[in-house]
Write a protein that holds these residues in place. Structure first.
Motif, short mmCIF file in Angstrom:
data_model
loop_
_atom_site.label_atom_id
_atom_site.label_comp_id
_atom_site.label_asym_id
_atom_site.label_seq_id
_atom_site.Cartn_x
_atom_site.Cartn_y
_atom_site.Cartn_z
N LEU A 62 0.90 -1.22 0.10
CA LEU A 62 -0.05 -0.04 -0.08
C LEU A 62 0.90 1.27 0.03
O LEU A 62 2.22 1.42 0.49
CB LEU A 62 -0.89 -0.14 1.18
N VAL A 63 0.37 2.22 -0.81
CA VAL A 63 1.22 3.42 -0.86
C VAL A 63 0.32 4.67 -0.38
O VAL A 63 -0.78 4.79 -0.79
CB VAL A 63 1.77 3.85 -2.35
N ALA A 64 0.87 5.38 0.60
CA ALA A 64 -0.13 6.43 1.23
C ALA A 64 0.15 7.76 0.35
O ALA A 64 0.90 7.66 -0.54
CB ALA A 64 0.39 6.85 2.61
N GLU A 65 -0.72 8.76 0.44
CA GLU A 65 -0.54 9.85 -0.25
C GLU A 65 0.57 10.60 -0.34
O GLU A 65 1.20 11.11 -1.05
CB GLU A 65 -1.72 10.83 0.05
N ASP A 66 1.52 10.35 1.06
CA ASP A 66 2.60 10.98 1.16
C ASP A 66 3.72 10.28 0.67
O ASP A 66 4.93 10.52 0.81
CB ASP A 66 2.87 11.41 2.86
N GLY A 67 3.39 9.14 0.10
CA GLY A 67 4.42 8.17 -0.46
C GLY A 67 5.05 7.09 0.14
O GLY A 67 5.83 6.32 -0.15
N GLU A 68 4.58 7.04 1.64
CA GLU A 68 4.88 6.08 2.46
C GLU A 68 4.52 4.65 1.90
O GLU A 68 3.29 4.71 1.80
CB GLU A 68 4.48 6.44 3.73
N VAL A 69 5.34 3.76 2.21
CA VAL A 69 4.87 2.31 1.50
C VAL A 69 4.86 1.40 2.80
O VAL A 69 5.71 1.42 3.76
CB VAL A 69 5.77 1.72 0.58
N ALA A 70 3.90 0.76 2.92
CA ALA A 70 3.57 -0.31 3.83
C ALA A 70 3.12 -1.69 3.34
O ALA A 70 2.51 -1.76 2.23
CB ALA A 70 2.56 0.09 4.96
N ALA A 71 3.82 -3.03 3.69
CA ALA A 71 3.27 -4.24 3.25
C ALA A 71 2.28 -4.60 4.10
O ALA A 71 2.51 -4.62 5.37
CB ALA A 71 4.40 -5.25 3.41
N VAL A 72 1.23 -5.26 3.80
CA VAL A 72 0.03 -5.54 4.65
C VAL A 72 -0.43 -7.06 4.05
O VAL A 72 -0.65 -7.07 2.83
CB VAL A 72 -1.27 -4.55 4.48
N LEU A 73 -0.72 -7.90 4.92
CA LEU A 73 -1.39 -9.18 4.50
C LEU A 73 -2.92 -8.96 4.14
O LEU A 73 -3.63 -8.08 4.63
CB LEU A 73 -1.43 -9.93 5.73
N LEU A 74 -3.11 -9.42 2.71
CA LEU A 74 -4.57 -9.29 2.59
C LEU A 74 -5.65 -9.75 3.55
O LEU A 74 -6.63 -9.08 3.65
CB LEU A 74 -4.70 -9.85 1.07
N SER A 75 -5.36 -10.79 4.15
CA SER A 75 -6.31 -11.23 5.15
C SER A 75 -6.68 -10.36 6.37
O SER A 75 -7.56 -10.22 6.71
CB SER A 75 -5.91 -12.89 5.87
N LEU A 76 -5.32 -9.69 6.75
CA LEU A 76 -5.53 -8.65 7.82
C LEU A 76 -6.46 -7.39 7.25
O LEU A 76 -7.13 -6.62 7.90
CB LEU A 76 -4.19 -8.23 8.40
N LEU A 77 -6.09 -6.93 6.05
CA LEU A 77 -6.58 -6.00 5.43
C LEU A 77 -8.38 -6.07 5.46
O LEU A 77 -8.96 -5.28 5.78
CB LEU A 77 -6.15 -5.50 3.98
N PHE A 78 -8.79 -7.36 4.58
CA PHE A 78 -10.00 -7.56 4.60
C PHE A 78 -10.82 -7.68 6.04
O PHE A 78 -11.97 -7.62 5.84
CB PHE A 78 -10.07 -8.93 3.75
N ALA A 79 -10.26 -8.12 7.07
CA ALA A 79 -10.69 -8.43 8.35
C ALA A 79 -10.79 -7.20 9.13
O ALA A 79 -11.63 -7.13 10.05
CB ALA A 79 -10.04 -9.52 9.30
N ASP A 80 -10.18 -6.07 8.68
CA ASP A 80 -10.26 -4.80 9.32
C ASP A 80 -11.55 -4.17 9.07
O ASP A 80 -12.02 -4.07 8.00
CB ASP A 80 -9.25 -3.86 8.78
N ALA A 81 -12.29 -3.84 10.36
CA ALA A 81 -13.66 -3.15 10.35
C ALA A 81 -13.72 -1.88 9.54
O ALA A 81 -14.73 -1.44 8.88
CB ALA A 81 -14.18 -2.93 11.44
N GLY A 82 -12.61 -1.22 9.42
CA GLY A 82 -12.33 0.06 8.68
C GLY A 82 -12.37 -0.04 7.21
O GLY A 82 -12.21 0.85 6.46
N PHE A 83 -11.87 -1.18 6.61
CA PHE A 83 -11.79 -1.49 5.33
C PHE A 83 -12.91 -1.36 4.31
O PHE A 83 -13.99 -2.11 4.78
CB PHE A 83 -10.90 -2.64 5.19
N GLU A 84 -12.77 -0.65 3.23
CA GLU A 84 -13.68 -0.63 2.42
C GLU A 84 -13.05 -0.20 0.98
O GLU A 84 -12.11 0.45 0.90
CB GLU A 84 -14.82 0.21 2.75
N VAL A 85 -13.90 -0.74 -0.10
CA VAL A 85 -13.35 -0.56 -1.51
C VAL A 85 -14.21 0.63 -1.88
O VAL A 85 -15.07 0.78 -2.08
CB VAL A 85 -13.64 -1.72 -2.44
N LEU A 86 -13.22 1.66 -2.14
CA LEU A 86 -13.80 3.07 -2.59
C LEU A 86 -14.23 3.12 -4.05
O LEU A 86 -15.03 3.76 -4.46
CB LEU A 86 -13.06 4.33 -2.04
N ASP A 87 -13.20 2.45 -4.79
CA ASP A 87 -13.39 2.66 -6.28
C ASP A 87 -12.47 1.43 -6.79
O ASP A 87 -11.42 1.08 -6.46
CB ASP A 87 -12.61 4.07 -6.87
#
Length: 67
Positions: free
Chosen positions: A3-28
């Motif tokens: 994942l790349v933030a608007e400020d350019g910071e990069v993070a590696a995230v497991l998809l299973s954790l991303l999808f399980a997060d209550a705040g996750f949603e597909v915007l577009d």
């Protein structure tokens, strides 16, 4: 997944954790498009065409959009 933030910071995230997060949603998201079995693929032998379509499904599972 990377994942790349608007400020350019990069993070590696497991998809299973991303999808399980209550705040996750597909915007577009782009519409699902299949590689048609005609055009460039039509000129290939059937076995090669089938392998290409199998790989396409795997790429779609990963969420990679080559278009």
């Amino acid at each position: 997944m990377w994942l790349v933030a608007e400020d350019g910071e990069v993070a590696a995230v497991l998809l299973s954790l991303l999808f399980a997060d209550a705040g996750f949603e597909v915007l577009d998201a782009p519409g699902v498009s299949r590689v048609p079995p005609w055009g460039l693929l039509e000129s290939l032998p059937e076995a090669v065409r089938e392998r290409a379509l199998v790989w396409e499904r795997h790429v779609r599972e990963l969420g990679i959009d080559w278009a």
